[in-house]
Scaffold this motif. Structure first.
Motif, PDB file in Angstrom:
ATOM      1  N   ASN A  58      36.787  19.062  45.158  1.00  0.00           N
ATOM      2  CA  ASN A  58      36.768  20.049  46.250  1.00  0.00           C
ATOM      3  C   ASN A  58      37.788  21.204  46.419  1.00  0.00           C
ATOM      4  O   ASN A  58      37.694  22.300  46.748  1.00  0.00           O
ATOM      5  CB  ASN A  58      36.886  18.887  47.487  1.00  0.00           C
ATOM      6  CG  ASN A  58      35.559  18.479  47.901  1.00  0.00           C
ATOM      7  OD1 ASN A  58      34.543  19.087  48.273  1.00  0.00           O
ATOM      8  ND2 ASN A  58      35.544  17.003  47.477  1.00  0.00           N
ATOM      9  N   ARG A  59      39.047  20.650  46.080  1.00  0.00           N
ATOM     10  CA  ARG A  59      40.188  21.509  46.182  1.00  0.00           C
ATOM     11  C   ARG A  59      40.043  22.832  45.119  1.00  0.00           C
ATOM     12  O   ARG A  59      40.306  23.940  45.338  1.00  0.00           O
ATOM     13  CB  ARG A  59      41.666  20.767  45.901  1.00  0.00           C
ATOM     14  CG  ARG A  59      42.915  21.827  45.938  1.00  0.00           C
ATOM     15  CD  ARG A  59      44.186  20.966  45.740  1.00  0.00           C
ATOM     16  NE  ARG A  59      44.056  20.433  44.445  1.00  0.00           N
ATOM     17  CZ  ARG A  59      44.000  18.813  44.398  1.00  0.00           C
ATOM     18  NH1 ARG A  59      43.696  18.091  45.329  1.00  0.00           N
ATOM     19  NH2 ARG A  59      44.169  18.382  43.265  1.00  0.00           N
ATOM     20  N   THR A  60      39.498  22.447  43.881  1.00  0.00           N
ATOM     21  CA  THR A  60      39.137  23.432  42.859  1.00  0.00           C
ATOM     22  C   THR A  60      38.153  24.252  43.312  1.00  0.00           C
ATOM     23  O   THR A  60      38.335  25.616  43.090  1.00  0.00           O
ATOM     24  CB  THR A  60      38.908  22.743  41.564  1.00  0.00           C
ATOM     25  OG1 THR A  60      39.979  22.029  41.259  1.00  0.00           O
ATOM     26  CG2 THR A  60      38.807  23.828  40.460  1.00  0.00           C
ATOM     27  N   PHE A  61      37.160  23.733  43.771  1.00  0.00           N
ATOM     28  CA  PHE A  61      35.869  24.706  44.522  1.00  0.00           C
ATOM     29  C   PHE A  61      36.668  25.926  45.238  1.00  0.00           C
ATOM     30  O   PHE A  61      36.058  26.959  45.329  1.00  0.00           O
ATOM     31  CB  PHE A  61      34.834  23.758  44.736  1.00  0.00           C
ATOM     32  CG  PHE A  61      33.767  24.524  45.255  1.00  0.00           C
ATOM     33  CD1 PHE A  61      32.895  25.379  44.400  1.00  0.00           C
ATOM     34  CD2 PHE A  61      33.675  24.825  46.613  1.00  0.00           C
ATOM     35  CE1 PHE A  61      31.951  26.134  44.873  1.00  0.00           C
ATOM     36  CE2 PHE A  61      32.512  25.607  47.107  1.00  0.00           C
ATOM     37  CZ  PHE A  61      31.445  26.399  46.256  1.00  0.00           C
ATOM     38  N   ARG A  62      37.473  25.242  46.322  1.00  0.00           N
ATOM     39  CA  ARG A  62      37.860  26.076  47.473  1.00  0.00           C
ATOM     40  C   ARG A  62      38.684  27.113  46.944  1.00  0.00           C
ATOM     41  O   ARG A  62      38.648  28.261  47.264  1.00  0.00           O
ATOM     42  CB  ARG A  62      38.489  25.209  48.556  1.00  0.00           C
ATOM     43  CG  ARG A  62      37.556  24.458  49.334  1.00  0.00           C
ATOM     44  CD  ARG A  62      38.349  23.804  50.374  1.00  0.00           C
ATOM     45  NE  ARG A  62      39.377  22.997  50.202  1.00  0.00           N
ATOM     46  CZ  ARG A  62      39.590  21.824  50.124  1.00  0.00           C
ATOM     47  NH1 ARG A  62      38.608  21.103  50.266  1.00  0.00           N
ATOM     48  NH2 ARG A  62      40.738  21.186  49.813  1.00  0.00           N
ATOM     49  N   GLY A  63      39.575  26.897  45.784  1.00  0.00           N
ATOM     50  CA  GLY A  63      40.403  27.683  45.289  1.00  0.00           C
ATOM     51  C   GLY A  63      39.521  28.859  44.626  1.00  0.00           C
ATOM     52  O   GLY A  63      39.825  29.974  44.741  1.00  0.00           O
ATOM     53  N   VAL A  64      38.704  28.336  43.558  1.00  0.00           N
ATOM     54  CA  VAL A  64      37.491  29.374  42.952  1.00  0.00           C
ATOM     55  C   VAL A  64      36.892  30.399  43.941  1.00  0.00           C
ATOM     56  O   VAL A  64      36.599  31.502  43.796  1.00  0.00           O
ATOM     57  CB  VAL A  64      37.035  28.557  41.893  1.00  0.00           C
ATOM     58  CG1 VAL A  64      35.773  29.680  41.323  1.00  0.00           C
ATOM     59  CG2 VAL A  64      37.645  28.022  40.924  1.00  0.00           C
TER      60      VAL A  64
ATOM     61  N   GLN B  62      40.315  32.421  36.413  1.00  0.00           N
ATOM     62  CA  GLN B  62      41.390  32.849  35.546  1.00  0.00           C
ATOM     63  C   GLN B  62      42.456  32.732  36.694  1.00  0.00           C
ATOM     64  O   GLN B  62      43.693  32.287  36.395  1.00  0.00           O
ATOM     65  CB  GLN B  62      41.322  34.094  34.933  1.00  0.00           C
ATOM     66  CG  GLN B  62      42.511  34.666  34.182  1.00  0.00           C
ATOM     67  CD  GLN B  62      43.609  35.270  35.051  1.00  0.00           C
ATOM     68  OE1 GLN B  62      43.226  36.052  35.971  1.00  0.00           O
ATOM     69  NE2 GLN B  62      44.827  35.126  34.709  1.00  0.00           N
ATOM     70  N   ARG B  63      42.392  33.204  37.894  1.00  0.00           N
ATOM     71  CA  ARG B  63      43.191  33.407  38.752  1.00  0.00           C
ATOM     72  C   ARG B  63      43.645  31.718  39.545  1.00  0.00           C
ATOM     73  O   ARG B  63      44.640  31.520  39.729  1.00  0.00           O
ATOM     74  CB  ARG B  63      43.015  33.833  40.143  1.00  0.00           C
ATOM     75  CG  ARG B  63      42.800  35.644  39.644  1.00  0.00           C
ATOM     76  CD  ARG B  63      42.779  36.536  40.991  1.00  0.00           C
ATOM     77  NE  ARG B  63      42.495  37.814  40.729  1.00  0.00           N
ATOM     78  CZ  ARG B  63      42.444  38.968  41.586  1.00  0.00           C
ATOM     79  NH1 ARG B  63      42.073  38.486  42.707  1.00  0.00           N
ATOM     80  NH2 ARG B  63      42.233  40.067  41.085  1.00  0.00           N
TER      81      ARG B  63
ATOM     82  N   ASN C 195      51.358  36.465  37.596  1.00  0.00           N
ATOM     83  CA  ASN C 195      50.585  35.553  36.471  1.00  0.00           C
ATOM     84  C   ASN C 195      50.181  36.658  35.461  1.00  0.00           C
ATOM     85  O   ASN C 195      48.796  36.846  35.298  1.00  0.00           O
ATOM     86  CB  ASN C 195      49.495  34.799  37.121  1.00  0.00           C
ATOM     87  CG  ASN C 195      48.821  33.959  36.143  1.00  0.00           C
ATOM     88  OD1 ASN C 195      49.541  33.611  35.202  1.00  0.00           O
ATOM     89  ND2 ASN C 195      47.175  33.896  36.360  1.00  0.00           N
ATOM     90  N   PRO C 196      51.006  37.111  34.484  1.00  0.00           N
ATOM     91  CA  PRO C 196      50.355  38.330  33.541  1.00  0.00           C
ATOM     92  C   PRO C 196      49.574  37.520  32.684  1.00  0.00           C
ATOM     93  O   PRO C 196      49.930  36.191  31.989  1.00  0.00           O
ATOM     94  CB  PRO C 196      51.634  38.507  33.216  1.00  0.00           C
ATOM     95  CG  PRO C 196      52.668  37.876  33.211  1.00  0.00           C
ATOM     96  CD  PRO C 196      52.380  37.064  34.714  1.00  0.00           C
ATOM     97  N   THR C 197      48.464  37.973  32.114  1.00  0.00           N
ATOM     98  CA  THR C 197      47.654  37.483  31.112  1.00  0.00           C
ATOM     99  C   THR C 197      47.074  38.337  30.092  1.00  0.00           C
ATOM    100  O   THR C 197      46.986  39.564  30.332  1.00  0.00           O
ATOM    101  CB  THR C 197      46.241  36.816  31.940  1.00  0.00           C
ATOM    102  OG1 THR C 197      46.695  36.086  32.873  1.00  0.00           O
ATOM    103  CG2 THR C 197      45.510  35.967  30.763  1.00  0.00           C
TER     104      THR C 197
END
Length: 250
Positions: A96-102, A187-188, A225-227
């Motif tokens: 749930n936390r990952t989905f909210r972040g994405v 990615q973010r 967060n350079p990529t």
């Protein structure tokens, strides 16, 4: 003869004093008759298992050991179930936390690519299907059980006045743009050291190619967060923002 009888009496072990007193006045002949009578009476019970008592004691001990072992296993099973429940809870919270972040990053990225538009990710659940069948409105919860998840729906608008569209209603270029927005959102949320794209701008028009190129440049030069991005392209927009370019001929 007396010694023989005394030895047999000793083999019987200690006898109750009452029994000795009751038979003290009897003669040897009477005692032998009484013994013979007792032996005949015992023959009626010859089919009885003489080891039954020892077996009963042995099995009772085994039963107690097994009951003790069962209690230990039951206690262990409870602890294992508690661990499973705890891990399931942590898993649900992480998903749930990952989905909210994405989902939050997807909104930001899509708006960066389409300033006049908007996009959102919606987690479809079994409760939504039940609500559609009954015609009732669902109550959104921040932490829904993962077992109820059925999939993710993408809703986007490419301008303020357009209707909200789902993936099946989009053109090839629009689908490519939504896919790129989702990749950059992931990615973010969970950065990787570099990304490799092969003609990611092939299905985009010049305006959207410029927007993607600008977004890649900001991501690559981000202070937090350079990529690194490695891309192949036949278009000038990505080449224009690249730190280094290589031409290939054949």
């Amino acid at each position: 003869v007396n010694k023989l009888y005394m030895r047999k009496i000793q083999e019987l072990g200690s006898l109750p004093s009452q029994e000795l007193a009751a038979h003290a006045e009897l003669s040897i002949k009477d005692l032998m008759k009484s013994l013979d009578k007792c032996n005949k009476g015992l023959k009626k019970y010859s089919h009885v298992n003489k080891k039954a008592y020892d077996q009963y004691v042995n099995f009772s001990e085994q039963r107690e050991a097994l009951l003790t072992r069962k209690e230990e296993l039951d206690t262990g099973a409870v602890k294992v179930q508690e661990l499973i429940d705890s891990l399931d809870k942590q898993k649900d919270e992480a998903i749930n936390r990952t989905f909210r972040g994405v989902s939050a990053h997807f909104k930001d990225v899509f708006q960066e690519l389409i300033p006049e538009g908007s996009g959102e990710l919606i987690m479809k659940t079994a409760m939504d299907e039940d609500d559609e069948e009954t015609g009732s409105a669902s109550t959104k919860s921040k932490n829904i059980e993962v077992s109820l998840f059925k999939g993710v729906q993408v809703n986007v608008r490419f301008n303020k006045n357009s209707e909200s569209l789902i993936m099946s209603q989009l053109s090839g270029g629009q689908k490519a743009l939504v896919a790129l927005a989702l990749i950059f959102a992931i990615q973010r949320c969970d950065p990787a050291p570099f990304y490799l794209f092969d003609e990611l701008d092939q299905a985009l028009d010049s305006t959207h190619r410029a927007a993607v190129a600008s977004l890649i440049r900001r991501q690559a030069t981000s202070d937090s967060n350079p990529t690194q991005f490695i891309t192949s392209t036949f278009r000038p927009e990505l080449v224009g923002v690249a730190a280094r370019g290589y031409g290939i001929r054949h």
